[in-house]
Motif scaffolding. Structure first.
Motif, PDB file in Angstrom:
ATOM      1  N   THR A  93     -24.689  40.427  92.185  1.00 32.81           N
ATOM      2  CA  THR A  93     -26.126  40.659  92.032  1.00 32.81           C
ATOM      3  C   THR A  93     -26.921  39.519  92.658  1.00 32.81           C
ATOM      4  N   GLY A 109     -26.915  39.943  96.342  1.00 30.73           N
ATOM      5  CA  GLY A 109     -27.867  40.997  96.698  1.00 30.73           C
ATOM      6  C   GLY A 109     -29.300  40.497  96.584  1.00 30.73           C
ATOM      7  N   GLY A 110     -29.568  39.736  95.515  1.00 28.18           N
ATOM      8  CA  GLY A 110     -30.905  39.197  95.318  1.00 28.18           C
ATOM      9  C   GLY A 110     -31.302  38.250  96.426  1.00 28.18           C
ATOM     10  N   VAL A 154     -32.452  40.228  99.290  1.00 30.61           N
ATOM     11  CA  VAL A 154     -33.809  40.734  99.043  1.00 30.61           C
ATOM     12  C   VAL A 154     -34.831  39.629  99.283  1.00 30.61           C
ATOM     13  N   VAL A 183     -37.754  39.838 102.020  1.00 31.97           N
ATOM     14  CA  VAL A 183     -39.162  39.738 101.632  1.00 31.97           C
ATOM     15  C   VAL A 183     -39.848  38.642 102.438  1.00 31.97           C
ATOM     16  N   LEU A 216     -40.718  40.104 105.604  1.00 29.12           N
ATOM     17  CA  LEU A 216     -41.656  41.223 105.584  1.00 29.12           C
ATOM     18  C   LEU A 216     -43.069  40.771 105.251  1.00 29.12           C
ATOM     19  N   LEU A 217     -43.200  39.589 104.631  1.00 26.80           N
ATOM     20  CA  LEU A 217     -44.542  39.102 104.311  1.00 26.80           C
ATOM     21  C   LEU A 217     -45.342  39.004 105.605  1.00 26.80           C
ATOM     22  N   THR A 254     -36.064  39.830  81.747  1.00 25.72           N
ATOM     23  CA  THR A 254     -37.220  40.259  82.529  1.00 25.72           C
ATOM     24  C   THR A 254     -38.483  39.533  82.082  1.00 25.72           C
ATOM     25  N   GLY A 298     -40.762  37.766  84.465  1.00 30.04           N
ATOM     26  CA  GLY A 298     -41.757  38.615  85.115  1.00 30.04           C
ATOM     27  C   GLY A 298     -42.985  38.790  84.248  1.00 30.04           C
ATOM     28  N   PHE A 307     -45.728  31.735  90.420  1.00 32.40           N
ATOM     29  CA  PHE A 307     -45.301  32.858  91.245  1.00 32.40           C
ATOM     30  C   PHE A 307     -46.498  33.719  91.651  1.00 32.40           C
ATOM     31  N   ILE A 362     -38.170  34.505  93.648  1.00 29.69           N
ATOM     32  CA  ILE A 362     -37.351  35.714  93.520  1.00 29.69           C
ATOM     33  C   ILE A 362     -35.921  35.329  93.141  1.00 29.69           C
ATOM     34  N   ILE A 389     -35.771  34.472  89.501  1.00 35.19           N
ATOM     35  CA  ILE A 389     -35.849  35.659  88.646  1.00 35.19           C
ATOM     36  C   ILE A 389     -34.509  36.395  88.628  1.00 35.19           C
ATOM     37  N   VAL A 390     -33.890  36.516  89.810  1.00 33.19           N
ATOM     38  CA  VAL A 390     -32.570  37.168  89.852  1.00 33.19           C
ATOM     39  C   VAL A 390     -31.561  36.357  89.048  1.00 33.19           C
ATOM     40  N   VAL A 427     -31.881  37.014  85.405  1.00 34.30           N
ATOM     41  CA  VAL A 427     -31.309  38.307  85.030  1.00 34.30           C
ATOM     42  C   VAL A 427     -29.790  38.195  84.926  1.00 34.30           C
TER      43      VAL A 427
END
Lengths: 297, 326
Positions: free
Chosen positions: B25, B28-29, B32, B36, B39-40, B258, B261, B279, B295, B298-299, B302
């Motif tokens: 995970t 994967g995070g 991401v 991101v 993509l910003l 979570t 968040g 954040f 991010i 946060i991952v 989790v």
């Protein structure tokens, strides 16, 4: 089916048809509490959609002193620009209902299609899709939504897009679980024996059977969407300022709490009301024997 | 806490598979977070260099942060930096991201910890009603879970400020005082945010604990325990409470993981200088490295919470310790 059939065969076919028909009869009439909640939501929608026809002021017209308390002219008082809070509240309700409805419909359609396909087809498709869903569900929804806003840029449509994206996995998971249950049932086997294609079975047999569960999920998704849009707007990442949004109103109100109590109270009351109606709707549909919650008992 | 018996090999395999899942995970995070970052909108190097930078300065920054290489080389380079404890520099404040995290995370973790305790206290009191369906306490718990879930957290915070800070003036409306250095003032500054946060969490907890108690109390072993003549509190304490905890622990784990968040909303209401506020500001200002690191944090939260929940299962569910069932 035009070919003449032997009597015993005809018998089988009619049994099969009967089974299929019965699978559709599970639709229960709405209970009185459900009808009351739906009625309240419809009234709210009608009142807020027609607001431009009857509201005494425009949403952004300075019609009074700034930060005045409630009065006959301004039942909820006025905001820092002297705009009527009640009128903006009504427009905010309209936005929240729009977000709830579009999320429930669009995310519901996409998520259910994904979940049904994963559950019915199984195999690699299933495990790949569910991995993706689990991964998305591991993140806090607000973080995903904020990231989408940061990438796409703020506009009126962005919060709706964000709520749809975070709701799709929820629908997919529920649709998949219910599809796995229905797939085993006799009427699905019967339809397959009649030679129906997978697509047809999913659309005509499984979808009606899992519809009650999806309706419960839609009400929950609507409630989550309202909360999420409000949170985004509250954090300054939702709808842009001139458009009234209940969350954005509360963000401004936060700065004037010592001058005006009504500004901080009423917009939140609207959010609270809508979200509670939707959660109660979901609960009452689930109690009616429709949802995954009731099935567990 | 429990007389601990079990199959060591089964337990080891169970823990290893959970940790491996967590690492997956996290990987994967990190993808991401990296995607991101790209993509910003805007060119990171130009934003980092500032508005008055020359083309040469932008190019220098591109070289320094490996922004001019292929995506894969860049991703590998980023991981190298991360493993060396270098998460980049904040564009806005020009401070090391690791420094910002070290400053804000303890604040938020304190808030989350105290809020969880508040939530658990509320929940256990209310869930006692779940032992007898239809009792007054049970109906209060049911109503509580609907109302608590429906109240937007930030509105609850605003109402709390209006009542306790503006109207009565008992507590500060916002800001943070370290409860470790100044216990009284610190707890006062924590009170409103922790109660606001705690009420929201307890609404979720109550719903689950009530349902799981109602389910467990209908089980055969509870009937057997009653038939043996045990008192009701003994039945609950010795037989019903552990199995009822299993689904509940899962929910607490998810809520706590979570909560980083949700801390964004609560911290914004109370002007709390924690990770959540950091954040939110980073996303608003497109502070690339802070968003990316945020991010990842946060991952990581989790992943850690999930592994802790899996460890808790070991204590609660003997089937996992002995490798039967599940």
């Amino acid at each position: 089916m035009t070919m003449p059939l032997a009597p015993e065969c005809r018998n089988t076919v009619s049994t099969v048809k009967d089974l299929i028909a019965r699978s559709r009869e599970r639709h229960r009439p709405a209970s009185s509490s459900q009808r009351a909640i739906i009625g309240a939501l419809v009234v709210l929608a009608l009142v807020s959609v027609t607001a431009s026809l009857w509201a005494p002021y425009a949403a952004s017209s300075q019609s009074g002193q700034s930060l005045a308390g409630p009065s006959w002219a301004h039942p909820f008082g006025t905001d820092e620009l002297g705009e009527d809070i009640f009128v903006r509240f009504i427009y905010g309700i309209r936005l929240s209902l729009l977000v709830a409805a579009s999320t429930a419909v669009v995310a519901g359609a996409i998520g259910s299609a994904i979940g049904m396909a994963a559950g019915y087809v199984g195999g690699v498709l299933d495990s790949a899709m569910m991995r993706a869903v689990d991964f998305m569900l591991a993140f806090p929804t607000l973080v995903i939504a904020m990231t989408i806003v940061a990438i796409v840029g703020p506009s009126t449509a962005t919060p709706v897009l964000a709520t749809i994206v975070v709701s799709v996995p929820l629908f997919a998971r529920v649709a998949r679980a219910s599809t796995l249950v229905e797939r085993q049932k006799e009427y699905v086997l019967a339809a397959r024996a009649l030679g129906a294609s997978s697509g047809r079975i999913m659309a005509r047999q499984i979808l009606p059977a899992i519809m009650p569960v999806l309706r419960v999920q839609a009400a929950i998704a609507g409630a989550l969407a309202v909360q999420l849009e409000a949170s985004l707007s509250f954090l300054g990442m939702g709808v842009r300022p001139p458009t009234p949004s209940l969350g954005a109103m509360l963000n401004t109100a936060r700065q004037y709490l010592s001058q005006s109590w009504s500004y901080g109270v009423f917009p939140g009351l609207g959010l609270f009301g809508i979200i509670m109606l939707l959660i109660m709707l979901a609960n009452s549909m689930a109690d009616n024997g429709d949802g995954p919650v009731a099935r567990k008992r | 806490m429990v007389p601990w018996r079990g199959n060591v090999r089964t337990v080891t395999r169970y823990l290893m598979s959970r940790i491996a899942g967590g690492v997956g995970t996290l990987a994967g995070g990190s993808v991401v977070a990296f995607v991101v970052f790209h993509l910003l909108p805007g060119n990171p190097a130009e934003i980092i260099a500032g508005t008055h930078a020359s083309a040469a300065q932008v190019a220098a920054i591109q070289r320094e942060f490996a922004l001019n290489q292929s995506l894969i080389a860049e991703f590998v380079g980023w991981w190298e930096h991360v493993l060396h404890g270098n998460l980049g520099v904040s564009v806005v404040s020009n401070v090391l991201v690791t420094h910002l995290l070290a400053q804000t995370l303890p604040v938020t973790l304190t808030l989350v910890g105290v809020s969880t305790v508040v939530a658990l206290v509320f929940t256990f009191v209310l869930s006692l009603g779940g032992l007898r369906k239809g009792s007054l306490l049970d109906r209060i718990a049911l109503g509580w879970s609907v109302v608590g879930l429906s109240i937007p957290t930030f509105w609850l915070g605003i109402l709390a400020i209006l009542l306790f800070a503006v109207h009565w003036g008992w507590l500060p409306a916002g800001g943070y005082v370290s409860p470790y250095s100044y216990p009284v003032a610190g707890l006062k500054s924590l009170a409103l945010p922790a109660i606001t946060f705690g009420i929201y969490m307890s609404a979720i907890f109550t719903q689950f604990l009530r349902r799981s108690f109602l389910d467990v109390m209908r089980e055969d072993f509870v009937r057997t325990a009653r038939a043996r003549g045990l008192r009701e509190w003994q039945v609950v304490a010795r037989h019903a409470s552990k199995p009822a905890m299993i689904p509940f622990v899962t929910v607490v784990g998810i809520a706590v993981s979570t909560s980083l968040g949700f801390a964004m909303v609560v911290e914004t209401v109370f002007a709390y200088p924690g990770f959540g506020s950091l954040f939110v500001q980073a996303i608003t200002a497109r502070d690339y490295y802070v968003v990316q690191a945020g991010i990842m944090v946060i991952v990581a939260a989790v992943v850690v919470a999930n592994i802790l929940v899996d460890v808790a299962y070991l204590f609660l569910d003997p089937r996992i310790r002995y490798g039967r069932g599940t």
